[in-house]
Motif scaffolding. Structure first.
Motif, mmCIF file in Angstrom:
data_model
loop_
_atom_site.group_PDB
_atom_site.id
_atom_site.type_symbol
_atom_site.label_atom_id
_atom_site.label_comp_id
_atom_site.label_asym_id
_atom_site.label_seq_id
_atom_site.Cartn_x
_atom_site.Cartn_y
_atom_site.Cartn_z
ATOM 1 N N GLU A 141 0.819 -1.208 0.000
ATOM 2 C CA GLU A 141 0.000 0.000 0.000
ATOM 3 C C GLU A 141 0.854 1.259 0.000
ATOM 4 O O GLU A 141 0.498 2.263 -0.633
ATOM 5 C CB GLU A 141 -0.919 -0.019 1.218
ATOM 6 C CG GLU A 141 -2.033 -1.052 1.122
ATOM 7 C CD GLU A 141 -2.852 -1.137 2.393
ATOM 8 O OE1 GLU A 141 -4.087 -1.305 2.281
ATOM 9 O OE2 GLU A 141 -2.281 -1.034 3.500
ATOM 10 N N VAL A 142 1.987 1.225 0.689
ATOM 11 C CA VAL A 142 2.884 2.384 0.694
ATOM 12 C C VAL A 142 3.480 2.588 -0.698
ATOM 13 O O VAL A 142 3.577 3.728 -1.194
ATOM 14 C CB VAL A 142 3.984 2.202 1.752
ATOM 15 C CG1 VAL A 142 4.955 3.383 1.724
ATOM 16 C CG2 VAL A 142 3.375 2.065 3.149
ATOM 17 N N ILE A 143 3.886 1.513 -1.340
ATOM 18 C CA ILE A 143 4.402 1.608 -2.708
ATOM 19 C C ILE A 143 3.338 2.184 -3.638
ATOM 20 O O ILE A 143 3.611 3.094 -4.442
ATOM 21 C CB ILE A 143 4.863 0.229 -3.196
ATOM 22 C CG1 ILE A 143 6.115 -0.223 -2.444
ATOM 23 C CG2 ILE A 143 5.135 0.253 -4.708
ATOM 24 C CD1 ILE A 143 6.517 -1.669 -2.717
ATOM 25 N N ALA A 144 2.128 1.666 -3.540
ATOM 26 C CA ALA A 144 1.044 2.146 -4.406
ATOM 27 C C ALA A 144 0.770 3.622 -4.169
ATOM 28 O O ALA A 144 0.532 4.375 -5.120
ATOM 29 C CB ALA A 144 -0.217 1.325 -4.163
ATOM 30 N N LEU A 145 0.809 4.060 -2.922
ATOM 31 C CA LEU A 145 0.608 5.477 -2.613
ATOM 32 C C LEU A 145 1.691 6.335 -3.261
ATOM 33 O O LEU A 145 1.399 7.373 -3.867
ATOM 34 C CB LEU A 145 0.604 5.683 -1.102
ATOM 35 C CG LEU A 145 0.615 7.139 -0.624
ATOM 36 C CD1 LEU A 145 -0.610 7.895 -1.108
ATOM 37 C CD2 LEU A 145 0.712 7.191 0.905
ATOM 38 N N ALA A 146 2.947 5.905 -3.135
ATOM 39 C CA ALA A 146 4.044 6.676 -3.733
ATOM 40 C C ALA A 146 3.891 6.773 -5.244
ATOM 41 O O ALA A 146 4.124 7.841 -5.840
ATOM 42 C CB ALA A 146 5.383 6.036 -3.374
ATOM 43 N N LYS A 147 3.480 5.702 -5.870
ATOM 44 C CA LYS A 147 3.302 5.719 -7.325
ATOM 45 C C LYS A 147 2.127 6.616 -7.725
ATOM 46 O O LYS A 147 2.215 7.373 -8.713
ATOM 47 C CB LYS A 147 3.101 4.293 -7.841
ATOM 48 C CG LYS A 147 4.377 3.449 -7.841
ATOM 49 C CD LYS A 147 4.108 2.041 -8.320
ATOM 50 C CE LYS A 147 5.396 1.260 -8.500
ATOM 51 N NZ LYS A 147 6.154 1.675 -9.696
ATOM 52 N N ARG A 148 1.020 6.547 -6.984
ATOM 53 C CA ARG A 148 -0.119 7.427 -7.283
ATOM 54 C C ARG A 148 0.266 8.887 -7.100
ATOM 55 O O ARG A 148 -0.082 9.740 -7.924
ATOM 56 C CB ARG A 148 -1.308 7.107 -6.364
ATOM 57 C CG ARG A 148 -2.009 5.809 -6.647
ATOM 58 C CD ARG A 148 -3.381 5.773 -5.987
ATOM 59 N NE ARG A 148 -3.338 6.080 -4.562
ATOM 60 C CZ ARG A 148 -3.148 5.171 -3.604
ATOM 61 N NH1 ARG A 148 -2.962 3.894 -3.932
ATOM 62 N NH2 ARG A 148 -3.144 5.521 -2.325
ATOM 63 N N ALA A 149 0.997 9.169 -6.036
ATOM 64 C CA ALA A 149 1.388 10.551 -5.764
ATOM 65 C C ALA A 149 2.354 11.077 -6.823
ATOM 66 O O ALA A 149 2.295 12.251 -7.205
ATOM 67 C CB ALA A 149 2.020 10.645 -4.377
ATOM 68 N N THR A 150 3.240 10.214 -7.295
ATOM 69 C CA THR A 150 4.151 10.617 -8.365
ATOM 70 C C THR A 150 3.374 11.015 -9.617
ATOM 71 O O THR A 150 3.649 12.047 -10.244
ATOM 72 C CB THR A 150 5.137 9.475 -8.671
ATOM 73 O OG1 THR A 150 5.957 9.241 -7.524
ATOM 74 C CG2 THR A 150 6.021 9.810 -9.862
ATOM 75 N N ALA A 151 2.378 10.207 -9.962
ATOM 76 C CA ALA A 151 1.560 10.496 -11.148
ATOM 77 C C ALA A 151 0.727 11.750 -10.952
ATOM 78 O O ALA A 151 0.571 12.561 -11.879
ATOM 79 C CB ALA A 151 0.660 9.305 -11.458
ATOM 80 N N ALA A 152 0.221 11.937 -9.736
ATOM 81 C CA ALA A 152 -0.686 13.065 -9.480
ATOM 82 C C ALA A 152 0.042 14.394 -9.350
ATOM 83 O O ALA A 152 -0.485 15.437 -9.756
ATOM 84 C CB ALA A 152 -1.505 12.800 -8.220
#
Length: 336
Positions: free
Chosen positions: A140-151
């Motif tokens: 979940e932390v990895i997914a958050l970092a990836k979403r935040a990078t895209a956003a």
């Protein structure tokens, strides 16, 4: 920068990297209960470059973010009568600890718990968020970092710490290959990946060095030594000769901030060995600040954290851990 900086600073050394990175220590843990998605999300909003999950394993070998595998201080486990019989005493790295331990819970069981503020007397406002957040997984932390990078259009990285890896290996839960596999599945297995792996232990990092190209950070304290190297101590590791040895397996060091304060040569010596320097942990409360940065008030009163961070930047650090990434980002973006 009014209210953040005070005295003029003299730059002693430039960092090896152009701009120091802001590492959100357990998320924006000064403002939300640590190691929760809410703390990580706020840290990213406040400008952090990296979010830090401390990693421990569950009974079914899932990485979750907790400061310790003993979870009574950071979750409501004590309020769950169904888990009362799992309270026990264990010896972790030579220290007896009593409570509830992640390795005795499956992920499904852990997910019935909710996080709470670890320092309620110092951070009473954070108690308003108790009971709202589950224990997050590394995935979940990895997914958050990836979403935040895209956003955001900014590269948001993660800075995991392996907690007690020798202990976990001894009880049948080795960390290294499992962690590398999970990071590789996320597309992260190079020296340019937005990841640092940190550890206070040595053999853990040396094992990881054989498995991945991800950058490794040797943590150091101002006392004691690595749990897996009882004959060594951090003071020896921090000497010029010790740093050269560290540089054979690590990309950088993460020293206790007192090890770089007051003109100490550690930053210079580490840079000479080719190592980056990411000290920990910059916190706002008087109780955590050196006397020179305190202000009148009680231990919870916020002192001159901005000045302390700015002085570290002036000393040439390549990044820093902070519970207050908003202030850290302000220093990063306009250090003088």
């Amino acid at each position: 920068m009014a209210g953040i900086l005070g005295a003029t600073m003299v730059t002693a050394e430039a960092p090896l990297d152009r701009t120091p990175i802001v590492i959100a220590h357990r998320g924006a843990s000064g403002s939300r209960p640590e190691h929760t998605l809410a703390a990580y999300e706020l840290a990213i909003e406040q400008g952090a470059d990296f979010i830090e999950p401390d990693l421990v394993l569950t009974k079914d070998n899932v990485f979750v973010a907790r400061h310790e595998n003993e979870i009574s201080e950071t979750t409501d486990v004590a309020e769950h009568p169904e888990f009362a019989t799992r309270r026990t005493t264990k010896t972790i790295d030579g220290v007896a600890m009593t409570g509830w331990f992640t390795e005795d819970f499956t992920l499904a069981e852990l997910r019935t718990l909710r996080a709470k503020e670890r320092l309620p007397l110092l951070r009473p406002d954070n108690k308003a968020y108790d009971g709202r957040q589950p224990v997050p997984t590394l995935a979940e932390v990895i997914a958050l970092a990836k979403r935040a990078t895209a956003a955001t259009g900014r590269t948001i990285g993660i800075y995991p710490e392996t907690k007690h890896p020798t202990y976990f290996a001894l009880i049948g839960h080795p960390m290294e290959a499992r962690l590398v596999a999970e990071l590789r599945a996320a597309g992260w297995d190079s020296a340019t990946a937005p990841v640092f792996i940190q550890s206070f232990e040595v053999n853990n990092l040396k094992a990881l060095k054989k498995l991945t190209k991800i950058r490794l950070i040797q943590l150091m304290n101002d006392t004691g030594g690595p749990a897996d190297h009882p004959v060594d101590d951090y003071a020896t590791m921090a000497t010029p000769a010790g740093l050269k040895a560290v540089a054979t397996y690590a990309w950088g060091i993460g020293p206790n901030k007192v090890m770089i304060a007051g003109g100490k040569p550690l930053v210079r010596d580490a840079h000479a060995a080719g190592l980056r320097v990411h000290p920990w942990t910059y916190r706002a409360e008087n109780i955590f600040l050196p006397e020179a940065y305190r202000v009148p008030g009680d231990p919870a009163t916020h002192g001159r954290i901005g000045q302390e961070i700015a002085d570290a930047v002036a000393a040439g650090v390549d990044g820093f851990f902070t519970d207050y990434p908003l202030i850290g980002a302000q220093i990063r973006d306009k250090p003088y």
